[in-house]
Motif scaffolding. Structure first.
Motif, PDB file in Angstrom:
ATOM      1  N   ALA A  47       0.821  -1.221   0.000  1.00  0.00           N
ATOM      2  CA  ALA A  47       0.000   0.000   0.000  1.00  0.00           C
ATOM      3  C   ALA A  47       0.850   1.263   0.000  1.00  0.00           C
ATOM      4  O   ALA A  47       0.362   2.334  -0.388  1.00  0.00           O
ATOM      5  CB  ALA A  47      -0.930  -0.003   1.212  1.00  0.00           C
ATOM      6  N   ILE A  48       2.130   1.151   0.396  1.00  0.00           N
ATOM      7  CA  ILE A  48       2.985   2.335   0.444  1.00  0.00           C
ATOM      8  C   ILE A  48       3.246   2.890  -0.950  1.00  0.00           C
ATOM      9  O   ILE A  48       3.644   4.040  -1.110  1.00  0.00           O
ATOM     10  CB  ILE A  48       4.319   2.001   1.157  1.00  0.00           C
ATOM     11  CG1 ILE A  48       4.999   3.278   1.654  1.00  0.00           C
ATOM     12  CG2 ILE A  48       5.249   1.221   0.239  1.00  0.00           C
ATOM     13  CD1 ILE A  48       6.249   3.023   2.480  1.00  0.00           C
ATOM     14  N   ARG A  65       2.000  -4.407 -16.252  1.00  0.00           N
ATOM     15  CA  ARG A  65       0.586  -4.722 -16.064  1.00  0.00           C
ATOM     16  C   ARG A  65       0.120  -4.130 -14.740  1.00  0.00           C
ATOM     17  O   ARG A  65       0.909  -3.901 -13.815  1.00  0.00           O
ATOM     18  CB  ARG A  65       0.337  -6.231 -16.088  1.00  0.00           C
ATOM     19  CG  ARG A  65       0.101  -6.767 -17.494  1.00  0.00           C
ATOM     20  CD  ARG A  65      -0.591  -8.092 -17.499  1.00  0.00           C
ATOM     21  NE  ARG A  65      -0.951  -8.544 -18.837  1.00  0.00           N
ATOM     22  CZ  ARG A  65      -2.072  -8.225 -19.454  1.00  0.00           C
ATOM     23  NH1 ARG A  65      -2.956  -7.437 -18.844  1.00  0.00           N
ATOM     24  NH2 ARG A  65      -2.339  -8.694 -20.658  1.00  0.00           N
ATOM     25  N   VAL A  66      -1.185  -3.886 -14.687  1.00  0.00           N
ATOM     26  CA  VAL A  66      -1.789  -3.299 -13.484  1.00  0.00           C
ATOM     27  C   VAL A  66      -1.982  -4.394 -12.435  1.00  0.00           C
ATOM     28  O   VAL A  66      -2.579  -5.440 -12.719  1.00  0.00           O
ATOM     29  CB  VAL A  66      -3.138  -2.640 -13.828  1.00  0.00           C
ATOM     30  CG1 VAL A  66      -3.801  -2.113 -12.559  1.00  0.00           C
ATOM     31  CG2 VAL A  66      -2.934  -1.518 -14.833  1.00  0.00           C
ATOM     32  N   PHE A  67      -1.496  -4.139 -11.234  1.00  0.00           N
ATOM     33  CA  PHE A  67      -1.624  -5.083 -10.127  1.00  0.00           C
ATOM     34  C   PHE A  67      -2.518  -4.467  -9.054  1.00  0.00           C
ATOM     35  O   PHE A  67      -2.287  -3.332  -8.618  1.00  0.00           O
ATOM     36  CB  PHE A  67      -0.249  -5.394  -9.535  1.00  0.00           C
ATOM     37  CG  PHE A  67      -0.247  -6.513  -8.528  1.00  0.00           C
ATOM     38  CD1 PHE A  67      -0.247  -7.832  -8.939  1.00  0.00           C
ATOM     39  CD2 PHE A  67      -0.246  -6.238  -7.170  1.00  0.00           C
ATOM     40  CE1 PHE A  67      -0.237  -8.877  -8.015  1.00  0.00           C
ATOM     41  CE2 PHE A  67      -0.231  -7.261  -6.235  1.00  0.00           C
ATOM     42  CZ  PHE A  67      -0.236  -8.591  -6.661  1.00  0.00           C
ATOM     43  N   GLN A  68      -3.534  -5.210  -8.653  1.00  0.00           N
ATOM     44  CA  GLN A  68      -4.454  -4.740  -7.620  1.00  0.00           C
ATOM     45  C   GLN A  68      -4.092  -5.403  -6.288  1.00  0.00           C
ATOM     46  O   GLN A  68      -4.247  -6.619  -6.122  1.00  0.00           O
ATOM     47  CB  GLN A  68      -5.891  -5.073  -7.983  1.00  0.00           C
ATOM     48  CG  GLN A  68      -6.914  -4.604  -6.956  1.00  0.00           C
ATOM     49  CD  GLN A  68      -6.904  -3.103  -6.767  1.00  0.00           C
ATOM     50  OE1 GLN A  68      -7.154  -2.364  -7.718  1.00  0.00           O
ATOM     51  NE2 GLN A  68      -6.603  -2.642  -5.556  1.00  0.00           N
ATOM     52  N   PRO A  69      -3.585  -4.609  -5.324  1.00  0.00           N
ATOM     53  CA  PRO A  69      -3.235  -5.193  -4.029  1.00  0.00           C
ATOM     54  C   PRO A  69      -4.461  -5.771  -3.326  1.00  0.00           C
ATOM     55  O   PRO A  69      -5.579  -5.260  -3.450  1.00  0.00           O
ATOM     56  CB  PRO A  69      -2.666  -4.006  -3.242  1.00  0.00           C
ATOM     57  CG  PRO A  69      -2.250  -3.011  -4.282  1.00  0.00           C
ATOM     58  CD  PRO A  69      -3.234  -3.176  -5.397  1.00  0.00           C
ATOM     59  N   VAL A 112      -1.209  -0.683  -8.830  1.00  0.00           N
ATOM     60  CA  VAL A 112       0.204  -0.386  -9.053  1.00  0.00           C
ATOM     61  C   VAL A 112       0.617  -0.959 -10.401  1.00  0.00           C
ATOM     62  O   VAL A 112       0.245  -2.087 -10.742  1.00  0.00           O
ATOM     63  CB  VAL A 112       1.082  -1.015  -7.944  1.00  0.00           C
ATOM     64  CG1 VAL A 112       2.544  -0.635  -8.139  1.00  0.00           C
ATOM     65  CG2 VAL A 112       0.589  -0.609  -6.569  1.00  0.00           C
ATOM     66  N   LEU A 113       1.382  -0.193 -11.153  1.00  0.00           N
ATOM     67  CA  LEU A 113       1.969  -0.742 -12.376  1.00  0.00           C
ATOM     68  C   LEU A 113       3.166  -1.596 -11.988  1.00  0.00           C
ATOM     69  O   LEU A 113       4.074  -1.138 -11.294  1.00  0.00           O
ATOM     70  CB  LEU A 113       2.426   0.372 -13.312  1.00  0.00           C
ATOM     71  CG  LEU A 113       1.424   0.954 -14.310  1.00  0.00           C
ATOM     72  CD1 LEU A 113       2.132   1.920 -15.247  1.00  0.00           C
ATOM     73  CD2 LEU A 113       0.730  -0.140 -15.109  1.00  0.00           C
ATOM     74  N   VAL A 114       3.176  -2.829 -12.441  1.00  0.00           N
ATOM     75  CA  VAL A 114       4.270  -3.754 -12.165  1.00  0.00           C
ATOM     76  C   VAL A 114       5.052  -3.992 -13.446  1.00  0.00           C
ATOM     77  O   VAL A 114       4.474  -4.345 -14.481  1.00  0.00           O
ATOM     78  CB  VAL A 114       3.742  -5.087 -11.603  1.00  0.00           C
ATOM     79  CG1 VAL A 114       4.872  -6.112 -11.495  1.00  0.00           C
ATOM     80  CG2 VAL A 114       3.097  -4.875 -10.242  1.00  0.00           C
ATOM     81  N   GLU A 115       6.362  -3.777 -13.352  1.00  0.00           N
ATOM     82  CA  GLU A 115       7.218  -4.045 -14.507  1.00  0.00           C
ATOM     83  C   GLU A 115       7.503  -5.545 -14.584  1.00  0.00           C
ATOM     84  O   GLU A 115       8.132  -6.117 -13.688  1.00  0.00           O
ATOM     85  CB  GLU A 115       8.531  -3.279 -14.405  1.00  0.00           C
ATOM     86  CG  GLU A 115       9.442  -3.502 -15.604  1.00  0.00           C
ATOM     87  CD  GLU A 115      10.819  -2.904 -15.434  1.00  0.00           C
ATOM     88  OE1 GLU A 115      11.786  -3.549 -15.876  1.00  0.00           O
ATOM     89  OE2 GLU A 115      10.924  -1.807 -14.845  1.00  0.00           O
ATOM     90  N   ALA A 144      -1.138   4.252  -8.553  1.00  0.00           N
ATOM     91  CA  ALA A 144      -0.042   4.633  -7.666  1.00  0.00           C
ATOM     92  C   ALA A 144       1.016   5.431  -8.432  1.00  0.00           C
ATOM     93  O   ALA A 144       1.268   5.166  -9.615  1.00  0.00           O
ATOM     94  CB  ALA A 144       0.589   3.385  -7.050  1.00  0.00           C
ATOM     95  N   PRO A 145       1.649   6.408  -7.776  1.00  0.00           N
ATOM     96  CA  PRO A 145       2.642   7.237  -8.470  1.00  0.00           C
ATOM     97  C   PRO A 145       3.950   6.514  -8.764  1.00  0.00           C
ATOM     98  O   PRO A 145       4.739   6.996  -9.566  1.00  0.00           O
ATOM     99  CB  PRO A 145       2.867   8.396  -7.493  1.00  0.00           C
ATOM    100  CG  PRO A 145       2.539   7.839  -6.159  1.00  0.00           C
ATOM    101  CD  PRO A 145       1.417   6.860  -6.391  1.00  0.00           C
TER     102      PRO A 145
END
Length: 240
Positions: free
Chosen positions: A51-52, A94-98, A105-108, A177-178
């Motif tokens: 979440a950070i 891809r977009v990751f939903q916690p 969050v975008l995950v590389e 997320a930024p």
């Protein structure tokens, strides 16, 4: 007494070259600081909650994170103009939903080569709930180039920069997320990747080299102006 026109131009040129040199030194200092902070985080690897990633106050910082969640059924993002071992390619995100909610969050997922016909690779959606871990980083610098995401035949989006507002709109997300998550390369997921925070950009040493060149140009202009002034005054004295 006003400066002669030649010296006025020389001072302007020296000011410009000096400013460019100082800017390059500033960029070198910034990147040294980024590398030092990243090295500390990677040495400690104290996991922060996923979440950070949504904390705007830490948008320019680096954190090691772990968390549960799943990849959202949204288009993959392909960041263009990314080289690896001198080969052209793209970085896939891809977009990751916690789990438990929070901003996606975008995950590389890593780097993939592209062939000469520029056919983009397909990025399958990883299934099921996953545990992810990696380094939270600010997205790659946008530079001065801006263009809207370009939809590909498979539905993925080709971009030249990770512009958050444009991506939110293109992905139909109310929030994003930024920072992006660079997956731990040891995790069995994704493609060729590492934890390099300065891919496809200049290292500090190159900025220092450019700074030296700009300061050298400023010095060359100063010396040239001095020599021309001395020659002009000597010619004037000989003319009398």
């Amino acid at each position: 007494m006003p400066l002669p026109i030649g010296w006025t131009l020389a001072v302007l040129a020296m000011s410009l070259f000096g400013s460019l040199g100082a800017w390059q030194l500033g960029r070198a200092d910034q990147k040294h600081a980024m590398l030092a902070e990243t090295a500390r985080v990677l040495a400690e690897r104290q996991p922060q909650p996923l979440a950070i990633a949504a904390d705007e106050a830490r948008a320019d910082r680096y954190d090691w994170t772990e968390g549960e969640g799943r990849f959202a059924p949204r288009p993959a993002i392909l960041l263009d103009n990314q080289t690896r071992d001198r080969q052209a390619g793209v970085r896939a995100y891809r977009v990751f939903q916690p789990a438990g909610g929070g901003a996606p969050v975008l995950v590389e997922l890593g780097w993939l080569p592209i062939p000469g016909d520029r056919r983009m690779p397909e990025i399958p959606l990883p299934p099921n709930e996953l545990h992810v871990a990696g380094l939270l980083v600010p997205p790659p610098s946008e530079g001065i180039a801006h263009a809207a995401p370009s939809a590909q035949p498979d539905g993925s989006l080709l971009v030249i920069a990770l512009q958050r507002d444009a991506l939110k709109e293109a992905l139909g997300l109310p929030a994003l997320a930024p920072r992006v998550l660079k997956l731990d390369p040891d995790r069995p997921l994704g493609y060729a990747r590492d934890l390099d925070i300065l891919p496809n950009t200049l290292p500090p040493e190159r900025h220092i080299g450019y700074a030296v060149q700009w300061f050298g140009l400023a010095a060359a202009v100063f010396i040239t102006a001095l020599v021309l002034t001395w020659r002009s005054r000597r010619a004037a004295r000989q003319g009398h």
